[in-house]
Design an enzyme around this catalytic site. Structure first.
Site, short mmCIF file in Angstrom:
data_model
loop_
_atom_site.label_atom_id
_atom_site.label_comp_id
_atom_site.label_asym_id
_atom_site.label_seq_id
_atom_site.Cartn_x
_atom_site.Cartn_y
_atom_site.Cartn_z
N LYS A 178 81.51 68.78 15.34
CA LYS A 178 81.62 69.38 14.04
C LYS A 178 80.06 69.27 13.22
O LYS A 178 79.79 70.26 12.67
CB LYS A 178 82.60 68.57 12.95
CG LYS A 178 84.12 69.00 13.46
CD LYS A 178 84.94 68.39 12.49
CE LYS A 178 84.96 67.20 11.89
NZ LYS A 178 85.14 66.01 13.05
N LYS B 201 94.00 86.10 23.08
CA LYS B 201 95.03 85.15 22.72
C LYS B 201 94.77 84.39 21.55
O LYS B 201 95.81 84.28 20.67
CB LYS B 201 95.11 84.62 23.98
CG LYS B 201 96.71 83.63 23.96
CD LYS B 201 96.49 82.92 25.10
CE LYS B 201 97.74 81.93 25.41
NZ LYS B 201 97.86 81.23 26.57
N HIS C 283 61.91 52.31 8.34
CA HIS C 283 62.62 52.94 9.41
C HIS C 283 61.99 54.20 9.61
O HIS C 283 62.58 55.25 9.11
CB HIS C 283 64.19 52.88 8.97
CG HIS C 283 64.86 51.56 9.12
ND1 HIS C 283 65.54 51.45 10.49
CD2 HIS C 283 65.09 50.77 8.31
CE1 HIS C 283 66.00 50.23 10.09
NE2 HIS C 283 66.02 49.84 9.15
N CYS D 280 61.71 47.43 11.48
CA CYS D 280 62.48 46.37 10.59
C CYS D 280 62.64 45.17 11.13
O CYS D 280 61.67 44.41 11.34
CB CYS D 280 63.86 47.16 10.38
SG CYS D 280 64.88 46.36 8.94
N GLY E 243 68.05 45.93 13.14
CA GLY E 243 69.40 45.12 13.61
C GLY E 243 69.58 43.92 12.44
O GLY E 243 68.75 43.57 11.68
N THR F 212 94.58 76.72 25.91
CA THR F 212 94.56 77.06 24.23
C THR F 212 95.58 76.42 23.64
O THR F 212 95.63 76.48 22.10
CB THR F 212 94.62 78.45 24.42
OG1 THR F 212 95.82 79.03 24.51
CG2 THR F 212 93.50 79.39 25.10
N LYS F 213 96.55 75.68 24.36
CA LYS F 213 97.76 75.52 23.43
C LYS F 213 97.35 73.95 22.33
O LYS F 213 97.81 74.27 21.21
CB LYS F 213 98.94 74.93 24.37
CG LYS F 213 100.25 74.67 23.53
CD LYS F 213 100.87 75.56 23.05
CE LYS F 213 101.36 76.65 24.06
NZ LYS F 213 102.21 77.63 23.50
N GLU G 261 62.11 56.25 11.79
CA GLU G 261 62.85 57.16 12.72
C GLU G 261 63.58 58.15 11.74
O GLU G 261 63.95 59.32 12.22
CB GLU G 261 63.68 56.50 13.49
CG GLU G 261 64.99 55.68 12.83
CD GLU G 261 64.84 54.39 12.54
OE1 GLU G 261 65.64 53.50 12.17
OE2 GLU G 261 63.43 53.97 12.33
N GLY H 180 62.48 44.49 14.17
CA GLY H 180 61.65 44.45 15.31
C GLY H 180 60.12 44.04 14.95
O GLY H 180 59.42 43.21 15.59
N MET H 181 59.95 44.38 13.48
CA MET H 181 58.54 43.88 13.09
C MET H 181 58.66 42.31 12.52
O MET H 181 57.79 41.47 12.82
CB MET H 181 58.33 44.55 11.79
CG MET H 181 57.32 44.22 10.79
SD MET H 181 57.83 42.80 9.48
CE MET H 181 56.58 43.00 8.42
#
Length: 535
Positions: free
Chosen positions: A17, A224, A507, A381, A354, A189-190, A509, A383-384
């Protein structure tokens, strides 16, 4: 007048979605419309900030510091807009707001009920999103599936909106699944028919049905579905599995979905010019080179936990005509004995963010390997923070150096609580969140990546580098290449005698785009490619 599009889902969750909504947003934006988009999540948590990534995937942080659903990352990357705290609404937020109003006496002693009080609050969140952004079109994705008890107030609210502002200003798009039964060799399709029936029983007649499928949908099958679901055949849109997410807007455009939307909403904007987007997709499909990067994390079983990191790596790769292959490495399995076996075949190493102590020592071993073997490294984060701890332990010889988050009794708290966090007890919404400035030191890898003296990046952390260790670490070649403008908070660190070893407290990313890679990721991937070529 602002137009409103609601995207619902049926049969099963995780149908795409969010990608459908984001793709439609891109098509409408390319028609010259001002588009905003939001996600309504029916869970009772106020936000996903304290939820396990195994439950929910990554937490996406907006500029204004809202902790939100990962779908907002898709929205931002596809539509190329910066969303805000109004873009993610949960049942928890709605009930919290209504209860606060009740305590203040705003309901004048009345009985507070789901209808009208909860539904009115939901409607206000829909309208507010349009008001705050002056949008021509507001796209709202309703999380979960039709039939869930939790979704009922949201579905009732969006049903009422059509009565409130008129059918020409509201559109409903329903995403469903047409399963392929291998044993029978046919598609069914039901489930879609039943899903639409359920939606109609709640007073919502979809205007478009988007069917997720592995196989092509025949015209007979579309006829249908149109017959049983009471919609135009052309409004049955096929959403086949795509080789790249970024091809989905082009697939929807080929089926005239954006034109159907504009016709219904009485929008006469010219057709979307998707020339640049088509060029991007063609580039993605024809990458001629490869590089392999190890992602050393603790949630690697659920890759949605790092979805923005992976997308940022891919975006950077596109700049160099390179397909970035991510090697997933479980940090809990990394030891000094097996680290070469686990990451030795990669061209770069990335340690993402994390919380908590699980997998920390494995990440530190991987960081040490990257530092000692001159492998390009990007830390984010946590990681640093771990890169700082590794350096303190193995270069400065500070045995037992750690973060006070991981070991409150460490003799050397290289990473410690932010001063303003000392008395904070609640976990939810109390981190240092959102966009903050970072001042870069010249003649560093960070400055070379951005080529600007001050940059703004999104943060999500409670702990920070302990400044009492700065002088000793600087003497040994540890570079503090990014700080807060007042110099108090460490934002980016580097190592001098290394081809490319950079780690950031923020962050990066979260702001990467497919046609505009984030600078640190861009240069990290470039360094990884160079490393591969020099082997």
């Amino acid at each position: 007048m602002t137009k409103y599009i609601f995207v619902t889902g049926g049969v099963v969750s995780s149908l795409g979605k969010g990608i459908t909504a984001a793709s439609l947003g891109r098509l409408l934006k390319n028609r010259g419309l001002n588009v905003t988009i939001q996600k309504f999540d029916p869970y009772i948590n106020v936000d996903p900030g304290t939820m396990s990534p195994y439950q929910h995937g990554e937490v996406f942080v907006t500029d204004d510091g809202a902790e939100t659903d990962l779908d907002l990352g898709h929205y931002e990357r596809f539509i190329d807009i910066n969303l805000n705290k109004y873009s993610n609404v949960t049942t928890g937020k709605i009930y919290s707001s209504v209860l606060q109003k009740e305590r203040r006496g705003e309901y004048l002693g009345g009985t507070v009920q789901v209808i009208p009080h909860i539904t009115n609050e939901i409607k206000e969140r829909v309208y507010r999103s349009g008001r705050e952004t002056n949008a021509d079109v507001v796209i709202t994705e309703i999380g979960g599936t039709v039939g869930d008890i939790e979704s009922l107030p949201f579905l009732e609210a969006i049903r009422q909106i059509k009565s409130d502002i008129g059918r020409d200003n509201v559109m409903y798009i329903h995403c469903t699944l047409i399963p392929y039964l291998k044993a029978a060799g046919e598609m069914k399709t039901k489930p879609t028919q039943h899903s639409v029936k359920e939606l109609r029983s709640l007073g919502i007649q979809p205007n478009i049905i988007v069917v997720r499928t592995e196989m092509p949908v025949s015209q007979d099958m579309k006829d249908k579905l149109a017959l049983f679901c009471d919609i135009d055949t052309k409004a049955v849109i096929e959403a086949r599995d795509a080789d790249t997410l970024y091809a989905v807007p082009l697939s929807l455009q080929e089926q005239n979905m954006d034109q159907i939307v504009c016709d219904h909403l009485k929008l006469d904007n010219p057709a979307a010019d998707m020339t640049e987007w088509t060029a991007l997709v063609n580039k993605v499909r024809n990458l001629s080179k490869k590089t392999k990067i190890a992602l050393v994390g603790k949630y690697v079983e659920l890759q949605d936990a790092y979805i923005s990191v992976v997308e940022a790596l891919r975006h950077a790769g596109y700049s160099f005509d390179t397909d970035v292959e991510v090697k997933w490495v479980n940090a809990e399995h990394v030891t000094a004995e097996n680290v070469k076996e686990l990451v030795g075949d990669t061209d770069g190493i990335l340690v993402p963010g994390g919380f908590g102590d699980r997998g920390v020592e494995g990440k530190i071993v991987a960081i040490q390997y990257a530092r000692e073997n001159k492998v390009p490294f990007l830390g984010i984060c946590l990681g640093m923070q771990l890169a700082s701890i590794e350096f303190a332990r193995n270069v400065l010889g500070l045995e037992g150096a750690n973060s006070s988050e991981i070991n409150p009794d460490t003799p050397y708290a290289i990473i410690d609580l932010l001063p303003e966090q000392k008395d904070v007890e609640d976990l939810g919404g109390t981190l240092r969140l959102g966009l903050y400035p970072c001042k870069l030191a010249e003649e560093t890898n960070a400055y070379n990546a951005y080529n600007e003296p001050v940059v703004y990046e999104r943060h999500r952390h409670r702990y920070e580098f302990n400044n009492q260790f700065r002088p000793d670490m600087e003497k040994e070649g540890f570079v503090f290449s990014g700080t807060s403008p007042d110099g108090r908070l460490v934002e980016i660190i580097e190592i001098k005698d290394h081809p490319w070893f950079v780690a950031a407290q923020f962050h990066p990313e979260l702001v990467s785009r497919p046609n505009r890679p984030q600078p640190l990721f861009h240069d990290f991937v470039r360094a990884s490619i160079t490393n591969k070529e020099s082997k």
